[in-house]
Design a protein around this motif. Structure first.
Motif, short mmCIF file in Angstrom:
data_model
loop_
_atom_site.label_atom_id
_atom_site.label_comp_id
_atom_site.label_asym_id
_atom_site.label_seq_id
_atom_site.Cartn_x
_atom_site.Cartn_y
_atom_site.Cartn_z
N MET A 120 47.35 -21.18 62.19
CA MET A 120 47.72 -22.05 63.29
C MET A 120 49.11 -22.66 63.08
O MET A 120 49.48 -23.62 63.72
N ASP A 134 51.40 -23.58 65.97
CA ASP A 134 51.14 -24.71 66.83
C ASP A 134 52.08 -25.87 66.53
O ASP A 134 52.33 -26.70 67.39
N GLY A 190 46.75 -25.90 69.62
CA GLY A 190 45.61 -25.03 69.42
C GLY A 190 44.44 -25.74 68.77
O GLY A 190 43.29 -25.57 69.18
N VAL A 191 44.73 -26.55 67.74
CA VAL A 191 43.69 -27.32 67.07
C VAL A 191 43.08 -28.32 68.04
O VAL A 191 41.84 -28.47 68.13
N THR A 247 40.80 -26.54 70.59
CA THR A 247 39.58 -26.04 69.97
C THR A 247 38.58 -27.16 69.73
O THR A 247 37.40 -27.05 70.09
N PHE A 298 35.10 -27.57 71.98
CA PHE A 298 33.83 -27.48 71.27
C PHE A 298 33.05 -28.80 71.40
O PHE A 298 31.82 -28.80 71.47
N ASP A 345 46.04 -29.25 78.42
CA ASP A 345 46.82 -28.29 77.65
C ASP A 345 48.29 -28.20 78.08
O ASP A 345 49.06 -27.44 77.50
N VAL A 371 32.97 -21.77 76.28
CA VAL A 371 33.42 -20.88 75.21
C VAL A 371 34.40 -19.84 75.76
O VAL A 371 35.45 -19.56 75.17
N LEU A 389 37.68 -21.50 76.51
CA LEU A 389 38.42 -21.83 75.29
C LEU A 389 39.26 -20.65 74.84
O LEU A 389 40.47 -20.78 74.59
N PHE A 390 38.64 -19.48 74.73
CA PHE A 390 39.39 -18.32 74.23
C PHE A 390 40.44 -17.86 75.25
O PHE A 390 41.52 -17.40 74.86
N LEU A 431 43.31 -20.42 74.76
CA LEU A 431 43.98 -20.24 73.47
C LEU A 431 44.81 -18.96 73.46
O LEU A 431 45.88 -18.90 72.84
#
Length: 443
Positions: free
Chosen positions: A1, A4, A102-103, A106, A110, A152, A218, A221-222, A225
Motif C-alpha cells: 500500500m 497510497d 486505500g487503507v 478498506t 469493512f 473517496d 464487498v 470495495l474491490f 480500490l
C-alpha cells in the motif's frame, strides 16, 4: 500500500510544482463508474435499514410498545448514523493522512459491511431483551462512522475532470446510486413480503437483505480500490491536490462555504425521506394498503427518480447547476403547499398516494441530481476533498437524518398537512442559502 502515501500532498511541494506536474489521462467515464458503484452500495445499505425500521424493527425489537411508538423509536435509531457520519469523516480523514486512501477505504467499507451483516444476526428482543436494542444502536452508529470514512474523493475528481460544457451531466451520474440502491432494496423487501408468511418474514426472511447488503459492499470495495489504488489515479489525485487536510484547518479557512453548502440541498434532502421512508410508515400504520404492494409503487418511483436525475444533467448544462437547484427548490415549495392544502391526496386514496409518491420522486430527481457540488465547487482546491465530505455529512444530518422521525411525529399528532409545512421549511432554507451564496460570489 506504499503508493497510497502519494495521495498526501507533501507540505514542501509548492503550487507551482504541482501545476507543472504532468496530469495522467484518466477518462471521466472511468471515474463516474467508480463513483456510481460506491454510491449504489452505500444507498442500498441506507435503504435496507430504513425500510426495516418500518416493517421489521418495531415488531422485532420494540414489541413492548405500540406500533407507532415502536416505529418512532426505530426512526430515532435510523438517525444515529447521520449523527455519527461527520465524526466518522474526522476520524477517517486522519487515517487517510497517516496511512493512505486505500487503507481508509478498506477499513471503512469493512466496518460498514460488518455492521450491516451483524444486524442480520441480531437476536430479537424476545431473546435477549433490551440488549438487542443497544446492539442495534451500536451497529447503526458503526454504519454511520463507516459512511463518513467511505468518502473517496472520486466525486470531486469527477467534477474537476468533467468537460466545462458537461459538468451538469457528470454531476448527476454519482446521484444515480440513490434510485438504484432504493429500487433494489424496495424490490427485495417486496419479494419477501409477497412470498413468505408474515411469521417467517419476521423470524428470518427480513435478515436476507442485510446479507445481500454485505455482499454488495464487498463488491463495491474491490471496484473502488481497483480505481483509487492505481498509479494513474494516485498521480491524478495528487496533481489536483485532492488530499486530506486537517478538519479544523479546513473549517477555519472555508467554514462559511461548508455551512452554506450544507443548507443548499435541504429541500431535496427533506423530500428524500418524505417520498421514500416516511410513506411506508404511514401506509403501514394508518391505512389498510399492503406494504409489499406499496413497495412496488416505490420501485416504479425509483425508476422515475433515476429518469429525472438524468434529465437534471441535461437541463443543468443548459441553464446552470445552481439555477436548476433554485428552480427545483421552488417547485418543491409548490409541492409542499399542495401537501398542506390537500392532505387527502395522501390520505385514504390509493390513487392519491401513488400520485403523490411518483410526483415527489420526479421532483426529487430533478433537484437531487445537481445538489452534489453546486456550492462545494467554491471550495479552494486544497480543501475540496475534506470540505466536500464534511459538507455532505452536515447536509444529510440537517436535512434528512431526522426527517422520518419528525414527519411521522408531526403527522401522527397534528395531521398530514404538517408534513407539507416541514417540507416547505426545507425549500425556503435552500432558496435562502442559494441567495446568500450568490451574494458572496458577487461581492
Amino acid at each position: 500500500m506504499s503508493q497510497d502515501y502519494a495521495l498526501q500532498t507533501p507540505p514542501h511541494l509548492s503550487s507551482g510544482a504541482r501545476a507543472g506536474a504532468t496530469e495522467p489521462e484518466v477518462a471521466p467515464g472511468d471515474i463516474a463508474v467508480g463513483v456510481l458503484i460506491g454510491r449504489t452500495s452505500e444507498f442500498f445499505d441506507f435503504f435496507v435499514f430504513g425500510i426495516a425500521s418500518v416493517l421489521i424493527f418495531p415488531k422485532v425489537f420494540f414489541p413492548f410498545v405500540s406500533p407507532l411508538e415502536g416505529t418512532l423509536y426505530a426512526f430515532a435509531l435510523f438517525a444515529l448514523a447521520f449523527v455519527a457520519r461527520p465524526i466518522g469523516t474526522v476520524i477517517f480523514m486522519e487515517i487517510d493522512r497517516r496511512h493512505g486512501r486505500g487503507v481508509k477505504l478498506t477499513v471503512a467499507l469493512f466496518l460498514l459491511g460488518g455492521s450491516t451483516v451483524s444486524i442480520a444476526f441480531l437476536p430479537t428482543y424476545h431473546s435477549i431483551g433490551m440488549a438487542s436494542v443497544w446492539l442495534l444502536a451500536a451497529f447503526r452508529i458503526g454504519q454511520g462512522l463507516a459512511l463518513g470514512g467511505a468518502w473517496d474523493g472520486l466525486a470531486s475528481l469527477l467534477s474537476m475532470k468533467a468537460p466545462s460544457n458537461r459538468k451538469g451531466w457528470y454531476a448527476m451520474i454519482p446521484q444515480l446510486g440513490a434510485p438504484i440502491g432504493f429500487g433494489l432494496a424496495s424490490a427485495l423487501f417486496s419479494f419477501f413480503l409477497a412470498n413468505l408468511p408474515m411469521e417467517d418474514f419476521l423470524d428470518w426472511g427480513w435478515r436476507y437483505p442485510f446479507y445481500v447488503a454485505f455482499a454488495v459492499n464487498v463488491v463495491a470495495l474491490f471496484a473502488r480500490l481497483r480505481l483509487v489504488a492505481t498509479e494513474e489515479f494516485t498521480q491524478l489525485l495528487e496533481t489536483r491536490e485532492l488530499a486530506p487536510t486537517p478538519v479544523w484547518e479546513m473549517i477555519r479557512a472555508q467554514g462559511r462555504t461548508v455551512l452554506i453548502g450544507a443548507f443548499v440541498p435541504l429541500a431535496s434532502f427533506a423530500l428524500f425521506h418524505l417520498v421514500s421512508i416516511f410513506p411506508i410508515s404511514w401506509i403501514t400504520l394508518f391505512t389498510k394498503r399492503s406494504a409489499g404492494e406499496f413497495l412496488l409503487v416505490q420501485f416504479v418511483g425509483s425508476i422515475v427518480f433515476a429518469g429525472a436525475i438524468v434529465i437534471s444533467g441535461i437541463v443543468a448544462d443548459q441553464v446552470g447547476r445552481r439555477r436548476l437547484v433554485g428552480i427545483s427548490a421552488s417547485l418543491i415549495g409548490l409541492f409542499s403547499l399542495a401537501s398542506i392544502l390537500a392532505p387527502l391526496l395522501f390520505g385514504d386514496s390509493e390513487t392519491g398516494q401513488t400520485i403523490y409518491v411518483l410526483v415527489g420522486f420526479g421532483l426529487l430527481g430533478l433537484s437531487y441530481g445537481q445538489t452534489s457540488g453546486s456550492v462545494t465547487e467554491n471550495l479552494g482546491t486544497r480543501y475540496r476533498y475534506t470540505g466536500a465530505a464534511l459538507t455532505s455529512d452536515l447536509a444529510w444530518l440537517i436535512g434528512a437524518g431526522f426527517a422520518p422521525l419528525v414527519a411521522l411525529s408531526l403527522s401522527s399528532r397534528f395531521g398530514l398537512a404538517w408534513v407539507g409545512v416541514y417540507l416547505l421549511s426545507g425549500a425556503v432554507a435552500t432558496l435562502i442559502a442559494l441567495a446568500i451564496n450568490r451574494k458572496a460570489a458577487t461581492a
